[in-house]
Design a protein around this motif. Sequence first.
Motif, PDB file in Angstrom:
ATOM      1  N   ILE A  44       0.840  -1.199   0.000  1.00 61.63           N
ATOM      2  CA  ILE A  44       0.000   0.000   0.000  1.00 61.63           C
ATOM      3  C   ILE A  44       0.876   1.251   0.000  1.00 61.63           C
ATOM      4  O   ILE A  44       0.440   2.347  -0.340  1.00 61.63           O
ATOM      5  CB  ILE A  44      -0.979  -0.033   1.213  1.00 61.63           C
ATOM      6  N   GLU A  45       2.157   1.071   0.375  1.00 66.04           N
ATOM      7  CA  GLU A  45       3.100   2.194   0.403  1.00 66.04           C
ATOM      8  C   GLU A  45       3.892   2.298  -0.901  1.00 66.04           C
ATOM      9  O   GLU A  45       4.882   3.034  -0.976  1.00 66.04           O
ATOM     10  CB  GLU A  45       4.051   2.026   1.584  1.00 66.04           C
ATOM     11  N   ALA A  46       3.438   1.582  -1.936  1.00 63.22           N
ATOM     12  CA  ALA A  46       4.205   1.556  -3.196  1.00 63.22           C
ATOM     13  C   ALA A  46       4.423   2.955  -3.770  1.00 63.22           C
ATOM     14  O   ALA A  46       5.431   3.190  -4.444  1.00 63.22           O
ATOM     15  CB  ALA A  46       3.491   0.672  -4.218  1.00 63.22           C
ATOM     16  N   GLY A  86      14.566   2.280  -0.202  1.00 61.73           N
ATOM     17  CA  GLY A  86      14.201   1.507   0.986  1.00 61.73           C
ATOM     18  C   GLY A  86      13.359   2.361   1.916  1.00 61.73           C
ATOM     19  O   GLY A  86      13.769   3.471   2.281  1.00 61.73           O
ATOM     20  N   HIS A  87      12.178   1.868   2.261  1.00 56.99           N
ATOM     21  CA  HIS A  87      11.295   2.592   3.195  1.00 56.99           C
ATOM     22  C   HIS A  87      11.183   1.777   4.481  1.00 56.99           C
ATOM     23  O   HIS A  87      10.792   0.608   4.440  1.00 56.99           O
ATOM     24  CB  HIS A  87       9.922   2.794   2.566  1.00 56.99           C
ATOM     25  N   THR A  88      11.577   2.404   5.603  1.00 53.11           N
ATOM     26  CA  THR A  88      11.533   1.706   6.894  1.00 53.11           C
ATOM     27  C   THR A  88      10.964   2.622   7.971  1.00 53.11           C
ATOM     28  O   THR A  88      10.730   3.810   7.717  1.00 53.11           O
ATOM     29  CB  THR A  88      12.956   1.248   7.311  1.00 53.11           C
ATOM     30  N   HIS A  89      10.763   2.058   9.153  1.00 51.13           N
ATOM     31  CA  HIS A  89      10.195   2.792  10.300  1.00 51.13           C
ATOM     32  C   HIS A  89      11.163   2.699  11.493  1.00 51.13           C
ATOM     33  O   HIS A  89      10.836   2.077  12.505  1.00 51.13           O
ATOM     34  CB  HIS A  89       8.853   2.174  10.719  1.00 51.13           C
ATOM     35  N   PRO A  90      12.366   3.285  11.386  1.00 53.14           N
ATOM     36  CA  PRO A  90      13.344   3.131  12.485  1.00 53.14           C
ATOM     37  C   PRO A  90      12.829   3.766  13.782  1.00 53.14           C
ATOM     38  O   PRO A  90      12.385   4.917  13.768  1.00 53.14           O
ATOM     39  CB  PRO A  90      14.574   3.896  11.985  1.00 53.14           C
ATOM     40  N   ASN A 102       5.620  11.317  11.822  1.00 46.37           N
ATOM     41  CA  ASN A 102       4.929  10.247  12.555  1.00 46.37           C
ATOM     42  C   ASN A 102       4.923   8.914  11.810  1.00 46.37           C
ATOM     43  O   ASN A 102       3.984   8.121  11.948  1.00 46.37           O
ATOM     44  CB  ASN A 102       3.470  10.623  12.853  1.00 46.37           C
ATOM     45  N   HIS A 103       5.950   8.670  10.991  1.00 54.44           N
ATOM     46  CA  HIS A 103       5.873   7.467  10.155  1.00 54.44           C
ATOM     47  C   HIS A 103       7.231   6.804   9.935  1.00 54.44           C
ATOM     48  O   HIS A 103       7.450   5.702  10.425  1.00 54.44           O
ATOM     49  CB  HIS A 103       5.209   7.866   8.823  1.00 54.44           C
ATOM     50  N   GLY A 104       8.160   7.411   9.213  1.00 54.13           N
ATOM     51  CA  GLY A 104       9.408   6.711   8.912  1.00 54.13           C
ATOM     52  C   GLY A 104      10.267   7.444   7.908  1.00 54.13           C
ATOM     53  O   GLY A 104      10.162   8.660   7.767  1.00 54.13           O
TER      54      GLY A 104
HETATM   55 ZN   LIG Z   1       5.643   2.989   6.193  1.00 51.08          ZN
END
Ligand SMILES: [Zn+2]
Length: 262
Positions: free
Chosen positions: A102-104, A124-128, A197-199
């Motif tokens: 959904i985050e494409a 690269g999408h992450t939530h550190p 509030n996300h990443g």
């Molecule tokens: Zn995300």
Amino acid sequence: MTVLHAPDLVEQDLVDLTRRLGEPARDLVILAEGNTSRTLPDGRVVVKASGSNMQTVTADDFVVVDVEPLIELAASAESTQRELTDALDAGEVDGKRRRASIEALVHVVMHALKPAGSPELYVGHTHPTDVVGLLASVHAATAYDDWVYSDEAVVIGRPLYVPYASPGIDLGRVYYQAVKQRVDETGELPALVLLGNHGIVATAPTAGGVEGISAMAVKGARVRVAAYSVGGVAPLPRASVEKFFARDDIAERRGNLAGNRF
Ligand SMILES: [Zn+2]
């Protein structure tokens, strides 16, 4: 069909990058959080499918998407979540529904807006935890107005902050406009996007670059939190950073350090 389940098009370096970003010790993601992507030579994008764990992904956990229809949705004020969900669906394969994350859109926008002549990209999408903590704080919108130490400036350049929007079409629209504005102004993609509030979204021409930018984003967040805890940030003087960026040896160091020269 604009979305395909095609494991033979998934290069091993993308699988390896995804697994490395998913290592628990790095604390970038847990469970099915996060996703990665890579441009194909024909312009299509390989992106992680919804619901798979980064640490254990295989080529089977990715889909291939066309950029155009997704960018049309991100650029439209009228597009709906239903339209996006449908546009990410590769249908059922071997009894299992395959759908791009959904985050494409946070990936596709980067691949679509990369300046002409740029190499293929890795995203690269992450939530550190360390970065999300800062981006969920009262300092979120201003924490990255200045650099706090020079290696961060070298590896990340100028990060882009995007305020919170709910993941899906809402975030896709806000994100598209913010990245487009940055590219229009500077001619460059931001190597690091900070999502309120996300990443984070790390973008580079190499898999190693995405890893380096992600690690530096975590370190930069820790440094800021440490500085806030002892009275506040004393930033690097902006004029000296501009001069620093203009130096040839620094441009070279930037390219070598994280493979993140566009
Ligand atoms: Zn995300």
